[in-house]
Design a protein around this motif. Sequence first.
Motif, PDB file in Angstrom:
ATOM      1  N   ALA A  54     -21.834 -84.952 -85.709  1.00 45.95           N
ATOM      2  CA  ALA A  54     -22.803 -84.135 -84.981  1.00 45.95           C
ATOM      3  C   ALA A  54     -23.768 -84.969 -84.142  1.00 45.95           C
ATOM      4  CB  ALA A  54     -23.598 -83.282 -85.965  1.00 45.95           C
ATOM      5  N   SER A  55     -23.506 -86.267 -84.029  1.00 41.04           N
ATOM      6  CA  SER A  55     -24.426 -87.125 -83.271  1.00 41.04           C
ATOM      7  C   SER A  55     -24.189 -87.073 -81.766  1.00 41.04           C
ATOM      8  CB  SER A  55     -24.290 -88.582 -83.742  1.00 41.04           C
ATOM      9  OG  SER A  55     -22.971 -89.052 -83.484  1.00 41.04           O
ATOM     10  N   LEU A  56     -23.256 -86.227 -81.342  1.00 41.25           N
ATOM     11  CA  LEU A  56     -23.007 -86.097 -79.904  1.00 41.25           C
ATOM     12  C   LEU A  56     -24.247 -85.558 -79.205  1.00 41.25           C
ATOM     13  CD1 LEU A  56     -21.029 -86.088 -77.491  1.00 41.25           C
ATOM     14  CD2 LEU A  56     -20.406 -83.756 -78.155  1.00 41.25           C
ATOM     15  N   GLU A  57     -24.628 -86.169 -78.119  1.00 35.40           N
ATOM     16  CA  GLU A  57     -25.809 -85.755 -77.355  1.00 35.40           C
ATOM     17  C   GLU A  57     -25.395 -85.290 -75.967  1.00 35.40           C
ATOM     18  OE1 GLU A  57     -28.810 -85.515 -78.354  1.00 35.40           O
ATOM     19  OE2 GLU A  57     -28.825 -86.595 -80.245  1.00 35.40           O
ATOM     20  N   LEU A  58     -26.310 -84.642 -75.300  1.00 38.69           N
ATOM     21  CA  LEU A  58     -26.084 -84.219 -73.916  1.00 38.69           C
ATOM     22  C   LEU A  58     -26.327 -85.418 -73.002  1.00 38.69           C
ATOM     23  CD1 LEU A  58     -27.808 -80.757 -73.826  1.00 38.69           C
ATOM     24  CD2 LEU A  58     -25.383 -81.247 -73.991  1.00 38.69           C
ATOM     25  N   ARG A  59     -25.370 -86.303 -72.935  1.00 34.03           N
ATOM     26  CA  ARG A  59     -25.536 -87.492 -72.110  1.00 34.03           C
ATOM     27  C   ARG A  59     -25.211 -87.163 -70.655  1.00 34.03           C
ATOM     28  NH1 ARG A  59     -26.139 -91.581 -75.641  1.00 34.03           N
ATOM     29  NH2 ARG A  59     -25.352 -91.267 -77.736  1.00 34.03           N
ATOM     30  N   ASN A  60     -25.718 -87.990 -69.799  1.00 31.46           N
ATOM     31  CA  ASN A  60     -25.500 -87.761 -68.373  1.00 31.46           C
ATOM     32  C   ASN A  60     -24.101 -88.228 -67.976  1.00 31.46           C
ATOM     33  OD1 ASN A  60     -25.738 -87.359 -65.669  1.00 31.46           O
ATOM     34  ND2 ASN A  60     -26.768 -89.319 -65.339  1.00 31.46           N
ATOM     35  N   THR A  61     -23.266 -87.258 -67.582  1.00 27.02           N
ATOM     36  CA  THR A  61     -21.910 -87.587 -67.141  1.00 27.02           C
ATOM     37  C   THR A  61     -21.746 -87.347 -65.642  1.00 27.02           C
ATOM     38  OG1 THR A  61     -21.187 -85.345 -67.633  1.00 27.02           O
ATOM     39  CG2 THR A  61     -20.972 -86.957 -69.391  1.00 27.02           C
ATOM     40  N   LEU A  62     -22.844 -87.158 -64.926  1.00 30.39           N
ATOM     41  CA  LEU A  62     -22.762 -86.771 -63.525  1.00 30.39           C
ATOM     42  C   LEU A  62     -23.143 -87.905 -62.584  1.00 30.39           C
ATOM     43  CD1 LEU A  62     -24.549 -83.354 -63.937  1.00 30.39           C
ATOM     44  CD2 LEU A  62     -22.114 -83.807 -64.054  1.00 30.39           C
ATOM     45  N   LYS A  63     -23.248 -89.123 -63.112  1.00 23.95           N
ATOM     46  CA  LYS A  63     -23.766 -90.222 -62.295  1.00 23.95           C
ATOM     47  C   LYS A  63     -22.907 -90.471 -61.063  1.00 23.95           C
ATOM     48  CE  LYS A  63     -24.826 -95.154 -62.538  1.00 23.95           C
ATOM     49  NZ  LYS A  63     -24.882 -96.329 -63.391  1.00 23.95           N
ATOM     50  N   GLU A  64     -21.589 -90.409 -61.204  1.00 21.85           N
ATOM     51  CA  GLU A  64     -20.708 -90.747 -60.095  1.00 21.85           C
ATOM     52  C   GLU A  64     -20.822 -89.733 -58.962  1.00 21.85           C
ATOM     53  OE1 GLU A  64     -16.808 -91.174 -61.570  1.00 21.85           O
ATOM     54  OE2 GLU A  64     -17.231 -92.987 -62.735  1.00 21.85           O
ATOM     55  N   ASP A  65     -21.068 -88.451 -59.289  1.00 19.33           N
ATOM     56  CA  ASP A  65     -21.088 -87.406 -58.267  1.00 19.33           C
ATOM     57  C   ASP A  65     -22.491 -87.092 -57.766  1.00 19.33           C
ATOM     58  OD1 ASP A  65     -18.347 -87.079 -58.424  1.00 19.33           O
ATOM     59  OD2 ASP A  65     -18.500 -85.708 -60.110  1.00 19.33           O
ATOM     60  N   THR A  66     -23.505 -87.805 -58.255  1.00 12.32           N
ATOM     61  CA  THR A  66     -24.877 -87.535 -57.856  1.00 12.32           C
ATOM     62  C   THR A  66     -25.248 -88.424 -56.678  1.00 12.32           C
ATOM     63  OG1 THR A  66     -25.389 -87.022 -60.151  1.00 12.32           O
ATOM     64  CG2 THR A  66     -27.236 -87.375 -58.687  1.00 12.32           C
ATOM     65  N   ARG A  67     -25.770 -87.797 -55.627  1.00 14.97           N
ATOM     66  CA  ARG A  67     -26.117 -88.533 -54.407  1.00 14.97           C
ATOM     67  C   ARG A  67     -27.123 -87.705 -53.617  1.00 14.97           C
ATOM     68  NH1 ARG A  67     -20.910 -86.958 -54.148  1.00 14.97           N
ATOM     69  NH2 ARG A  67     -20.207 -89.087 -54.482  1.00 14.97           N
ATOM     70  N   GLY A  68     -27.538 -88.191 -52.456  1.00 13.78           N
ATOM     71  CA  GLY A  68     -28.434 -87.438 -51.601  1.00 13.78           C
ATOM     72  C   GLY A  68     -27.738 -86.208 -51.019  1.00 13.78           C
ATOM     73  N   VAL A  69     -28.372 -85.049 -51.167  1.00  9.53           N
ATOM     74  CA  VAL A  69     -27.770 -83.778 -50.736  1.00  9.53           C
ATOM     75  C   VAL A  69     -28.729 -83.079 -49.783  1.00  9.53           C
ATOM     76  CG1 VAL A  69     -27.014 -81.501 -51.527  1.00  9.53           C
ATOM     77  CG2 VAL A  69     -26.437 -83.537 -52.860  1.00  9.53           C
ATOM     78  N   ASP A  70     -28.190 -82.485 -48.727  1.00  4.48           N
ATOM     79  CA  ASP A  70     -28.975 -81.706 -47.777  1.00  4.48           C
ATOM     80  C   ASP A  70     -29.221 -80.320 -48.373  1.00  4.48           C
ATOM     81  OD1 ASP A  70     -30.209 -80.551 -45.652  1.00  4.48           O
ATOM     82  OD2 ASP A  70     -28.453 -80.501 -44.347  1.00  4.48           O
ATOM     83  N   LEU A  71     -30.483 -80.041 -48.720  1.00  5.57           N
ATOM     84  CA  LEU A  71     -30.810 -78.768 -49.362  1.00  5.57           C
ATOM     85  C   LEU A  71     -30.610 -77.599 -48.411  1.00  5.57           C
ATOM     86  CD1 LEU A  71     -31.806 -77.530 -51.989  1.00  5.57           C
ATOM     87  CD2 LEU A  71     -34.148 -77.833 -51.203  1.00  5.57           C
ATOM     88  N   HIS A  72     -30.782 -77.816 -47.118  1.00  2.00           N
ATOM     89  CA  HIS A  72     -30.555 -76.742 -46.138  1.00  2.00           C
ATOM     90  C   HIS A  72     -29.131 -76.199 -46.251  1.00  2.00           C
ATOM     91  CE1 HIS A  72     -34.180 -76.485 -43.704  1.00  2.00           C
ATOM     92  NE2 HIS A  72     -34.299 -77.787 -43.772  1.00  2.00           N
ATOM     93  N   SER A  73     -28.155 -77.105 -46.269  1.00  2.16           N
ATOM     94  CA  SER A  73     -26.759 -76.659 -46.301  1.00  2.16           C
ATOM     95  C   SER A  73     -26.417 -76.009 -47.635  1.00  2.16           C
ATOM     96  CB  SER A  73     -25.835 -77.852 -46.042  1.00  2.16           C
ATOM     97  OG  SER A  73     -26.010 -78.846 -47.033  1.00  2.16           O
TER      98      SER A  73
END
Length: 477
Positions: A284-303
Amino acid sequence: MIAIIALIDWRVETNVSLGVLYLFPMLIVGGCLSRWQIAMVAALCTVLGEMFDPFPFIPGEGLPRVILTFAAYFGTSLFVFESARNRMLASVHLAEMEHEVVRRREAEEELKVLVESSPAAILTLDAEGKVLLANEAAHRLLGFAPETLRGMPISRSIPALANVPSAGQGTQFFRTEMECQGTRLDGEVFQANIWFSTYRTQSGPRLAAVVADTSDDLRDREESSLQQMLTGSKIVAGAICHEIRNICGATAVIYANLSRLQPLAQSEDFLALGTLIEGLGKMASLELRNTLKEDTRGVDLHSVLDELRIVIEPSCREAGIALRCQVPADLPMVWADRHLLLQAFLNLTKNSLRALEHVPSKREISIEVSVSASKVQVRCRDTGPGLSAPERLFRPFQPGAEASGLGLYVSRALVRAFEGDLKHEPQAQGCCFLLELAAADSRDEWRPYSNGDSAPLAAGRSHALSREPEPAVGVRT
């Protein structure tokens, strides 16, 4: 000429009237004057002819003669006028036709170039489903050599097109699109998106189709869905593990207290129970770790917000709900995963749509964006009934939810993985959620903690995973 004829008629004394000679100038003026001018010249010639006529003017005989003379002069000149006018109109019409032919030839050449250079496959079929016209892209898509598709039945490559009814007499015309499967010449199957229309020509019914290979889109969509499912499964597993870990912690305390009893401490079954508790705690030691590092980048909020409007505006129109967006023009890029950020916005707006279903009036959803320091703040408001127990939001497995009760929980976990946060802002009327996103240009490099968690996610985890046993009221998931 009229003056010469009048002078001769005046000076020469004969018993013959020279008025017939006025027909010659009338023939000339008919080609260069207007109708009312011709009538005036005809009247002048009539008067001159009567003035120098050798016979006396008797009203009973002269008046009919004057009328017939005027009619002869005017009719002759008018005939010439209409002939010249028709000839001029014919010349103008011929010039227009020649110009239209040139323009049509140029348009056909441009259309041919457009069809041939189009990256999409373009086909024209006859009533029997045989190919009449196919561009180069169609040959590439279906795997045929250039200029070999003409006369081939389309049923061997795209059977769905062969089943479209032709536009025969009394048959309904079709202008629509469809998704189907196609087969290339080598047997490879591909996903096709087809826009087609039927029409009639003098040679018979025809079908025109534009075919696009969407196999890559299908693969990307399915891979994206799989990635979302895996990410969501990890979040759900983390929530479950958190609950199991709480139980394991309480069980471990009881086990430690019971281990002080000497008879139990020597029991092999009691020791085995301790081993099971320890193993369960490790599982049960599994945590909500960040698995989104590769797909996270600067995003245009307008679009992203434009895509959100494309998705939800049809539902808002059908439900009679007004959608307002107030977005500044000079927004910085935000740090996020574009697709998952859109999913978080969709969850909030879908919750608002459900909350507004039974609101009788003033049904409105507003999205307001502002910039504060290094944060971009997005407020999603609605004029719904609000929440009676907002403190129970963001808890997994909400009782009374339509699905799993994980929508807001997962949305906040995703936003925190982008180094942002999702909060509820209390207000007097309606409901408001504040979504804070980090500006990409002011963000430091990713700094993972030693246990692999990002700071915002780790800092908010205990609050996000805490859950009380009371049922939630006014559930938004």
